[in-house]
Write an enzyme that holds these catalytic residues in place. Structure first.
Site, PDB file in Angstrom:
ATOM      1  N   ASP A  15       0.830  -1.210   0.000  1.00 10.76           N
ATOM      2  CA  ASP A  15       0.000   0.000   0.000  1.00 10.76           C
ATOM      3  C   ASP A  15       0.870   1.267   0.000  1.00 10.76           C
ATOM      4  OD1 ASP A  15      -2.344   1.391  -0.059  1.00 10.76           O
ATOM      5  OD2 ASP A  15      -2.862   1.084   2.053  1.00 10.76           O
ATOM      6  N   GLY A  16       0.350   2.306  -0.616  1.00 12.74           N
ATOM      7  CA  GLY A  16       1.024   3.603  -0.583  1.00 12.74           C
ATOM      8  C   GLY A  16       1.516   4.090  -1.937  1.00 12.74           C
ATOM      9  N   ASN A  17       1.198   3.378  -2.993  1.00 17.71           N
ATOM     10  CA  ASN A  17       1.652   3.811  -4.333  1.00 17.71           C
ATOM     11  C   ASN A  17       1.076   5.176  -4.709  1.00 17.71           C
ATOM     12  OD1 ASN A  17       2.767   1.290  -4.426  1.00 17.71           O
ATOM     13  ND2 ASN A  17       1.388   0.463  -5.984  1.00 17.71           N
ATOM     14  N   ARG A  19       0.028   7.647  -2.678  1.00 15.06           N
ATOM     15  CA  ARG A  19       0.659   8.723  -1.895  1.00 15.06           C
ATOM     16  C   ARG A  19       2.089   8.972  -2.350  1.00 15.06           C
ATOM     17  NH1 ARG A  19      -1.053   5.937   3.430  1.00 15.06           N
ATOM     18  NH2 ARG A  19      -1.773   4.442   1.854  1.00 15.06           N
ATOM     19  N   TRP A  20       2.775   7.925  -2.736  1.00 13.51           N
ATOM     20  CA  TRP A  20       4.151   8.075  -3.239  1.00 13.51           C
ATOM     21  C   TRP A  20       4.138   8.930  -4.504  1.00 13.51           C
ATOM     22  CZ3 TRP A  20       6.958   7.136  -7.624  1.00 13.51           C
ATOM     23  CH2 TRP A  20       8.352   7.098  -7.502  1.00 13.51           C
ATOM     24  N   HIS A  32       2.265   3.245  -9.206  1.00  9.22           N
ATOM     25  CA  HIS A  32       2.109   1.789  -9.314  1.00  9.22           C
ATOM     26  C   HIS A  32       3.319   1.165 -10.014  1.00  9.22           C
ATOM     27  CE1 HIS A  32      -1.797   1.987  -7.588  1.00  9.22           C
ATOM     28  NE2 HIS A  32      -2.364   2.623  -8.604  1.00  9.22           N
ATOM     29  N   GLU A  62     -12.520  -4.532  -4.359  1.00  6.05           N
ATOM     30  CA  GLU A  62     -13.028  -3.161  -4.184  1.00  6.05           C
ATOM     31  C   GLU A  62     -12.267  -2.147  -5.045  1.00  6.05           C
ATOM     32  OE1 GLU A  62     -12.247  -5.122  -1.351  1.00  6.05           O
ATOM     33  OE2 GLU A  62     -14.360  -5.725  -1.372  1.00  6.05           O
ATOM     34  N   TRP A  64     -11.993  -1.939  -8.090  1.00  6.13           N
ATOM     35  CA  TRP A  64     -12.720  -1.541  -9.303  1.00  6.13           C
ATOM     36  C   TRP A  64     -13.403  -0.192  -9.113  1.00  6.13           C
ATOM     37  CZ3 TRP A  64     -11.448  -4.411 -13.301  1.00  6.13           C
ATOM     38  CH2 TRP A  64     -11.135  -5.754 -13.126  1.00  6.13           C
ATOM     39  N   ARG A  66     -12.064   2.472  -8.312  1.00  6.69           N
ATOM     40  CA  ARG A  66     -11.173   3.579  -8.710  1.00  6.69           C
ATOM     41  C   ARG A  66     -11.507   4.033 -10.134  1.00  6.69           C
ATOM     42  NH1 ARG A  66      -5.440   2.474  -5.693  1.00  6.69           N
ATOM     43  NH2 ARG A  66      -6.379   1.891  -3.702  1.00  6.69           N
ATOM     44  N   LEU A 126       9.959 -21.096  -4.255  1.00  8.39           N
ATOM     45  CA  LEU A 126       9.012 -20.185  -3.601  1.00  8.39           C
ATOM     46  C   LEU A 126       7.608 -20.300  -4.202  1.00  8.39           C
ATOM     47  CD1 LEU A 126       8.607 -17.566  -1.753  1.00  8.39           C
ATOM     48  CD2 LEU A 126       9.052 -16.268  -3.838  1.00  8.39           C
ATOM     49  N   ARG A 183       1.827  -4.639   6.179  1.00  8.66           N
ATOM     50  CA  ARG A 183       1.122  -3.662   5.349  1.00  8.66           C
ATOM     51  C   ARG A 183       1.911  -2.365   5.410  1.00  8.66           C
ATOM     52  NH1 ARG A 183      -5.153  -2.424   4.379  1.00  8.66           N
ATOM     53  NH2 ARG A 183      -4.894  -0.774   2.845  1.00  8.66           N
TER      54      ARG A 183
HETATM   55  C1  IPE Z   1      -5.650  -2.795  -0.382  1.00  8.14           C
HETATM   56  O1  IPE Z   1      -5.280  -1.463  -0.487  1.00  8.14           O
HETATM   57  C2  IPE Z   1      -5.503  -3.480  -1.690  1.00  8.14           C
HETATM   58  C3  IPE Z   1      -4.141  -3.527  -2.257  1.00  8.14           C
HETATM   59  C4  IPE Z   1      -3.059  -3.132  -1.711  1.00  8.14           C
HETATM   60  C5  IPE Z   1      -4.082  -4.126  -3.550  1.00  8.14           C
HETATM   61  P1  IPE Z   1      -6.340  -0.279  -0.657  1.00  8.14           P
HETATM   62  O2  IPE Z   1      -5.539   0.960  -0.653  1.00  8.14           O
HETATM   63  O3  IPE Z   1      -7.213  -0.535  -1.803  1.00  8.14           O
HETATM   64  O4  IPE Z   1      -7.216  -0.411   0.676  1.00  8.14           O
HETATM   65  P2  IPE Z   1      -8.102   0.646   1.451  1.00  8.14           P
HETATM   66  O5  IPE Z   1      -9.170   1.089   0.512  1.00  8.14           O
HETATM   67  O6  IPE Z   1      -7.224   1.784   1.853  1.00  8.14           O
HETATM   68  O7  IPE Z   1      -8.616  -0.107   2.630  1.00  8.14           O
HETATM   69  C1  IPE Z   2      -1.740   0.145  -3.308  1.00  7.11           C
HETATM   70  O1  IPE Z   2      -1.455   1.486  -3.410  1.00  7.11           O
HETATM   71  C2  IPE Z   2      -1.848  -0.512  -4.651  1.00  7.11           C
HETATM   72  C3  IPE Z   2      -3.220  -0.836  -5.058  1.00  7.11           C
HETATM   73  C4  IPE Z   2      -4.305  -0.696  -4.345  1.00  7.11           C
HETATM   74  C5  IPE Z   2      -3.358  -1.396  -6.380  1.00  7.11           C
HETATM   75  P1  IPE Z   2      -2.597   2.581  -3.369  1.00  7.11           P
HETATM   76  O2  IPE Z   2      -2.902   2.971  -4.765  1.00  7.11           O
HETATM   77  O3  IPE Z   2      -3.752   2.117  -2.561  1.00  7.11           O
HETATM   78  O4  IPE Z   2      -1.855   3.761  -2.617  1.00  7.11           O
HETATM   79  P2  IPE Z   2      -2.510   4.879  -1.702  1.00  7.11           P
HETATM   80  O5  IPE Z   2      -3.215   4.184  -0.587  1.00  7.11           O
HETATM   81  O6  IPE Z   2      -3.451   5.652  -2.566  1.00  7.11           O
HETATM   82  O7  IPE Z   2      -1.360   5.706  -1.238  1.00  7.11           O
HETATM   83 MG    MG Z   3      -4.169   2.368  -0.570  1.00  9.62          MG
END
Ligand code: IPE
Ligand code: IPE
Ligand code: MG
Length: 241
Positions: A15-17, A19-20, A32, A62, A64, A66, A126, A183
């Site tokens: 998670d965090g792509n 915001r990065w 991403h 979930e 989808w 976006r 693996l 996470r």
């Molecule tokens: C969870 O991250 C799914 C993935 C990392 C692929 P999200 O960023 O979609 O989750 P929420 O919406 O913050 O809970």
């Molecule tokens: C996680 O990064 C990757 C996917 C959900 C595909 P996010 O896109 O959720 O990153 P944030 O939460 O917006 O920073």
């Molecule tokens: Mg996220």
């Protein structure tokens, strides 16, 4: 680190792509893309450390929700990833398993995922599980349906439904439970990832955004895991005698 202290199954919610990308004033798709770069080293290291299973959350049921642009970018990236990485993964004896509903994906992506699973199914290194179009509740409901079907057909009686029979109906059938869940980005929730399999997992929530997650961060997480006292409801100390 000795082998005994290593988790058998590591699960990562990458998670965090987004915001990065924002931090670097880039479009979210580039976040991403940077996330995929971070992934390579983590997979290689897991393989080198002889970790049994690495599960990665790549796209949830979930996600989808976006924008069409972001979903399209993620789907494109998925395709590129499998095309560019499959040879090396296969050479490294990695076995790929997809967790999630492949039927809900566009045909080219579905075909690429199925081809990767098929090509690597005989590999013994693996176990690399990639969760795509995955939801934990959806997985559990699917298992319940499979068991109901077996009961209806007389293949299984309700009394025979135990943990083994249930977990055999999950996408992760035959794989160990999650020992360590990481996470990134400081969010402290599962968002449905491996709900059943995480029953006794140790959780770590590093602040690092996924594209910045390095081998050093990974090693730090593995060390933190090794220092945890896993009791599974029992007691690892006694002052009774
Ligand atoms: C969870 O991250 C799914 C993935 C990392 C692929 P999200 O960023 O979609 O989750 P929420 O919406 O913050 O809970
Ligand atoms: C996680 O990064 C990757 C996917 C959900 C595909 P996010 O896109 O959720 O990153 P944030 O939460 O917006 O920073
Ligand atoms: Mg996220």
């Amino acid at each position: 680190m000795n082998d005994k202290a290593l988790p058998r199954h590591v699960a990562i919610i990458m998670d965090g792509n987004g915001r990065w990308a924002k931090q670097h004033m880039l479009k979210v798709a580039l976040g991403h893309r940077a996330g995929v770069e971070a992934l390579r080293a983590i997979i290689r290291e897991s393989s080198d450390l002889n970790i049994d299973t690495l599960s990665l959350f790549a796209f949830s049921t979930e996600n989808w929700r976006r924008s069409e642009t972001e979903v399209a970018a993620l789907m494109q990236l998925l395709l590129e990833y499998f095309m560019s990485e499959i040879d090396e993964l296969d050479e490294n004896n990695v076995r790929i398993r997809i967790l999630g509903e492949k039927d809900g994906l566009p045909a080219p992506q579905r075909r690429a995922l199925e081809a990767a699973e098929e090509r690597t199914k005989g590999n013994t290194g693996l176990n690399l599980c990639i969760a795509i179009n995955y939801g934990g509740r959806q997985e559990i409901i699917r298992a319940a349906r499979m068991l109901a079907q077996k009961a209806l057909s007389g293949e299984l009686s309700p009394e025979q439904i135990d943990e083994k029979a249930f977990s055999d109906c999950l996408y992760t059938a035959g794989l160990p439970d999650v020992d360590l869940l990481i996470r990134t980005s400081g969010e402290m929730r599962l968002s449905g990832f491996l709900l059943y399999q995480c029953a006794y997992a140790e959780f770590l929530f590093p602040e690092t955004l996924w594209p910045d997650f390095t081998l050093e961060d990974y090693h730090r997480a593995l060390e933190a895991y090794a220092a945890r006292d896993r009791r599974f409801g029992g007691r690892t100390w006694s002052n009774e005698s």
